[in-house]
Design a protein around this motif. Structure first.
Motif, PDB file in Angstrom:
ATOM      1  N   VAL A  59       0.833  -1.199   0.000  1.00  0.00           N
ATOM      2  CA  VAL A  59       0.000   0.000   0.000  1.00  0.00           C
ATOM      3  C   VAL A  59       0.869   1.250   0.000  1.00  0.00           C
ATOM      4  N   ASP A  60       1.906   1.253   0.811  1.00  0.00           N
ATOM      5  CA  ASP A  60       2.807   2.412   0.863  1.00  0.00           C
ATOM      6  C   ASP A  60       3.488   2.634  -0.472  1.00  0.00           C
ATOM      7  N   GLU A  61       3.895   1.549  -1.120  1.00  0.00           N
ATOM      8  CA  GLU A  61       4.588   1.675  -2.399  1.00  0.00           C
ATOM      9  C   GLU A  61       3.680   2.294  -3.466  1.00  0.00           C
ATOM     10  N   VAL A  62       2.449   1.802  -3.537  1.00  0.00           N
ATOM     11  CA  VAL A  62       1.515   2.330  -4.533  1.00  0.00           C
ATOM     12  C   VAL A  62       1.147   3.772  -4.195  1.00  0.00           C
ATOM     13  N   LEU A  63       0.941   4.050  -2.914  1.00  0.00           N
ATOM     14  CA  LEU A  63       0.615   5.423  -2.501  1.00  0.00           C
ATOM     15  C   LEU A  63       1.747   6.372  -2.875  1.00  0.00           C
ATOM     16  N   ASP A  64       2.978   5.965  -2.616  1.00  0.00           N
ATOM     17  CA  ASP A  64       4.119   6.811  -2.971  1.00  0.00           C
ATOM     18  C   ASP A  64       4.146   7.067  -4.475  1.00  0.00           C
ATOM     19  N   TYR A  65       3.919   6.018  -5.239  1.00  0.00           N
ATOM     20  CA  TYR A  65       3.923   6.165  -6.698  1.00  0.00           C
ATOM     21  C   TYR A  65       2.863   7.163  -7.146  1.00  0.00           C
ATOM     22  N   MET A  66       1.689   7.082  -6.548  1.00  0.00           N
ATOM     23  CA  MET A  66       0.600   7.975  -6.943  1.00  0.00           C
ATOM     24  C   MET A  66       0.886   9.414  -6.542  1.00  0.00           C
ATOM     25  N   LEU A  67       1.329   9.608  -5.309  1.00  0.00           N
ATOM     26  CA  LEU A  67       1.577  10.978  -4.850  1.00  0.00           C
ATOM     27  C   LEU A  67       2.742  11.623  -5.591  1.00  0.00           C
ATOM     28  N   ASP A  68       3.677  10.808  -6.046  1.00  0.00           N
ATOM     29  CA  ASP A  68       4.790  11.360  -6.823  1.00  0.00           C
ATOM     30  C   ASP A  68       4.317  11.946  -8.156  1.00  0.00           C
ATOM     31  N   ARG A  69       3.127  11.540  -8.623  1.00  0.00           N
ATOM     32  CA  ARG A  69       2.581  12.125  -9.863  1.00  0.00           C
ATOM     33  C   ARG A  69       2.219  13.593  -9.657  1.00  0.00           C
ATOM     34  N   PHE A  70       2.131  14.024  -8.400  1.00  0.00           N
ATOM     35  CA  PHE A  70       1.854  15.440  -8.139  1.00  0.00           C
ATOM     36  C   PHE A  70       3.013  16.327  -8.604  1.00  0.00           C
ATOM     37  N   ARG A  71       4.184  15.749  -8.740  1.00  0.00           N
ATOM     38  CA  ARG A  71       5.337  16.547  -9.172  1.00  0.00           C
ATOM     39  C   ARG A  71       5.065  17.197 -10.531  1.00  0.00           C
ATOM     40  N   SER A  72       4.578  16.396 -11.481  1.00  0.00           N
ATOM     41  CA  SER A  72       4.306  16.958 -12.810  1.00  0.00           C
ATOM     42  C   SER A  72       3.130  17.920 -12.770  1.00  0.00           C
ATOM     43  N   ARG A  73       2.127  17.647 -11.931  1.00  0.00           N
ATOM     44  CA  ARG A  73       1.008  18.595 -11.777  1.00  0.00           C
ATOM     45  C   ARG A  73       1.531  19.944 -11.280  1.00  0.00           C
ATOM     46  N   ALA A  74       2.432  19.886 -10.298  1.00  0.00           N
ATOM     47  CA  ALA A  74       2.980  21.122  -9.746  1.00  0.00           C
ATOM     48  C   ALA A  74       3.794  21.871 -10.796  1.00  0.00           C
TER      49      ALA A  74
END
Length: 697
Positions: free
Chosen positions: A528-543
């Motif tokens: 769960v942590d691994e997938v969550l990290d992967y998803m939240l890291d997509r915020f980098r491109s949004r930012a």
């Protein structure tokens, strides 16, 4: 090229590679790569030039380079040899080191110079090296540029061992009016090009590189400029539509393909039987676009018209015959679409649920029926959290994959979801259920709409989370170059929906629930942590896309935030804060605090007010306590921007504290109390983000 280039002026270079019809959608990429390769070779050779102009048609890739120098500039060369002390013996005679160095240059030792260097006096030779002629350099430059073309599947033809995307038939290489002797892909360069396959099948002799576009157009019937060809197609298609009082729908991908299919575009309008309009418009449009590359037409009420526009690659003396030929071709295509539609309607969508048990989603994760069951549980949980109708959401999840086994979607996969919506409506399903079957696939690309209704939002999120946790769970994580299950797009889609619809959802909780539905993967917390990290890291491109700095993203990412909507609000708050005058000073102070606290063996206890002996530390304590009371309700309401605005007022007492107070006092009690005070300051900012990250750049 003329042999005497000493007084020659810059000329235009033309390179053209002629071949069988190239893949239309690959055309732009191929010619851009060819132009880039030649440009790079010329720059590496030190040649000066003007514009680099790529031209392409289905049968040719060409590059014109204006004002290209006839030769490289001469360059001064300095060659250093042995040290003078080692170059002559005691009698002053040259040693073998000196003789060998002179011999390597083809001169006598007496012609060498003595050159002072930072390592002492050395023998050397300075001379001017004449530049190579452009004609001599071009064969290798062109060969490397062609070899580097992005051709995924190469082929051979005839008895040749040459490989390329399609068989090649001619090569033009002109510098001004002279042929550049070179060989590429087994072809020797010439000045002979070819015109339109039907209008001008004979060879065309190019007198000068500057004449290329004009001579191809007349007498060649070829428009080599892709942008001009594109504009011609748009203008002609719109003109044909105006004659019918209609609007032509010109989609970019279809337009790109048509541009890559024709050399001499001629738009023509055809018609089809009105009875086909009983079929959903998306089916007819898919058939016209995918099979025939036709542009469809809409009337004033935005209804599909029984007509189409085709772009022919020939200027016929009898256009009506071309039109009738296209009408004969499209009729059975549309009849097939009508047949598929009627066949699918003969049974309700729900009757196909059993078929999903025989359709594999992923061999380690089961069938589409298994996926639908998992998504149903997760979608219901999401529906409960966002106020969607749970019964409709479960029904939509149950039917969500049924259209995959319909005849229409098997023929036109791009219609998945669309046909599910139509068939559900025909079956009398609730409108919310039918709409969700289409909306589950939104957003399909960056900037696309998100599901408008809560039922569609719940289903779209549930489906993506199931895929993410499942594929990660079997070890098929995406890499930088490989993402066969489109997990990156799935993660971005979840963020877009939750942020765009302002849904207060905890991804950690939902991913845990999604993992529990899989009986073939380990649902432990690390996954769960691994997938969550992967998803939240997509915020980098949004930012980044929103004009925010990488430090802004890192400041928020440093906190354990698993609600995307909350993450987005923090991003915008930190971005705004970073532009305040106080930001850098407070970021630096927080960085200093973090470094100090990181060196402590144990966490500081609460601040003892009685041990605050210095005015600056008492002032900072009072300021922190005041801001804690002021920001608590703001943070509770997720008004992070106002909270950081309030915290910005701490700059003065923070600066005074570090100016006047020794944190690491020899007095153990004072030191611990001051560390506790700094921990309180840090914790106040960490309620929003780790602003120490703002000082990293």
């Amino acid at each position: 090229m003329a042999s005497d280039t000493s007084t020659a002026s810059a000329q235009t270079l033309l390179i053209e590679l002629g071949c069988e019809e190239l893949p239309p959608l690959a055309l732009a990429g191929l010619v851009d790569a060819l132009a880039t390769g030649i440009r790079g070779g010329l720059e590496e050779a030190g040649l000066h030039f003007g514009e680099v102009l790529p031209w392409a048609t289905p049968r040719r890739l060409a590059v014109q380079i204006t004002r290209l120098d006839p030769r490289q500039p001469d360059r001064d060369v300095e060659r250093l040899g042995p040290a003078v002390a080692a170059a002559f013996d005691k009698a002053g005679h040259p040693t073998r080191a000196a003789s060998g160095f002179a011999g390597s240059l083809g001169i006598e030792v007496s012609e060498l110079s003595r050159i002072d260097t930072d390592k002492g006096e050395r023998l050397g030779h300075r001379y001017t090296q004449p530049g190579e002629t452009t004609a001599a350099l071009l064969p290798e430059i062109l060969r490397r540029a062609v070899d580097a073309l992005p051709v995924p599947k190469r082929m051979r033809w005839g008895a040749s061992r040459v490989e390329f995307s399609r068989p090649v038939h001619w090569l033009v290489a002109l510098y001004g009016s002279e042929v550049v002797p070179c060989e590429v892909l087994g072809l020797s360069a010439d000045r002979l090009t070819r015109g339109h396959r039907f209008h001008c099948p004979q060879s065309i002799t190019l007198d000068h590189a500057d004449d290329y576009l004009a001579q191809l157009e007349s007498p060649g019937y070829v428009i080599a400029d892709m942008f001009r060809r594109r504009d011609m197609i748009i203008e002609q298609v719109r003109g044909q539509a105006r004659e019918l009082g209609a609007t032509a729908v010109i989609e970019e991908e279809l337009l790109d393909e048509v541009v890559g299919l024709v050399e001499w575009p001629v738009a023509l309008t055809g018609r089809f039987d009105e009875r086909f309009l009983a079929v959903p418009r998306e089916c007819l449009i898919s058939s016209m676009q995918a099979n025939q590359k036709y542009f469809h037409l809409l009337d004033a009420d935005n209804n599909l018209m029984p007509a189409f526009i085709t772009v022919s690659n020939i200027e016929s003396r009898d256009p009506q015959q071309v039109i009738e030929g296209n009408e004969r071709v499209i009729r059975p295509r549309l009849a097939d679409a009508a047949f598929f539609y009627d066949t699918d309607r003969s049974r309700p969508l729900a009757s196909r649920i059993e078929q999903l048990a025989s359709v594999v989603f992923q061999k380690e994760l089961g069938t589409m029926a298994d996926k639908s069951a998992r998504v149903s549980v997760l979608a219901r949980a999401i529906a409960e959290r966002i106020g969607a109708d749970t019964a409709n959401t479960e029904r939509a999840a149950e039917l969500s994959r049924c259209d995959l086994v319909t005849e229409m979607v098997l023929e036109f996969p791009e219609l998945q979801g669309v046909m599910g919506m139509y068939y559900a409506r025909l079956d009398g399903e609730d409108d919310a259920v039918a709409d969700a079957l289409y909306q589950q696939y939104l957003p399909r690309f960056a900037g696309d709409d998100i599901p408008a209704a809560a039922t569609g939002q719940a289903l779209a999120i549930a489906d993506r989370l199931d895929t993410l946790i499942g594929i990660f769970g079997i070890g098929q994580r995406p890499t930088g170059t490989r993402d066969p299950f489109a997990l990156r797009r799935a993660a971005i889609g979840v963020l877009a929906i939750t942020v765009g619809a302002e849904l207060d959802l905890d991804l950690r909780e939902l991913l845990g629930l999604a993992a529990q539905q899989h009986d073939r993967i380990d649902a432990a917390a690390p996954l769960v942590d691994e997938v969550l990290d992967y998803m939240l890291d997509r915020f980098r491109s949004r930012a980044t896309d929103a004009g925010m700095s990488a430090e802004t993203f890192l400041a928020v990412r440093a906190r354990p935030v698993s609600h995307p909507f909350d993450f987005e609000r923090r991003l915008h708050a930190v971005h705004a804060f970073s532009h305040r005058d106080e930001a850098q000073a407070l970021a630096a102070a927080n960085k200093r605090v973090a470094n100090i606290l990181a060196k402590q063996d144990e966490a500081p206890a609460d601040v003892d007010r009685a041990r605050l002996v210095e005015p600056a530390e008492r002032a900072l304590f009072e300021a922190i306590e005041g801001k804690r009371a002021e920001t608590a309700p703001l943070i509770a309401n997720r008004d992070y921007a106002s909270a950081l605005d309030a915290l910005a007022e701490l700059k003065a007492p923070v600066d005074a504290f570090f100016d006047d107070v020794m944190v690491m006092s020899d007095d153990d009690a004072l030191r611990r109390n001051r560390l506790a005070l700094l921990a309180g300051l840090q914790g106040l900012f960490l309620e929003v983000a780790d602003i120490a990250q703002l000082g990293q750049s």
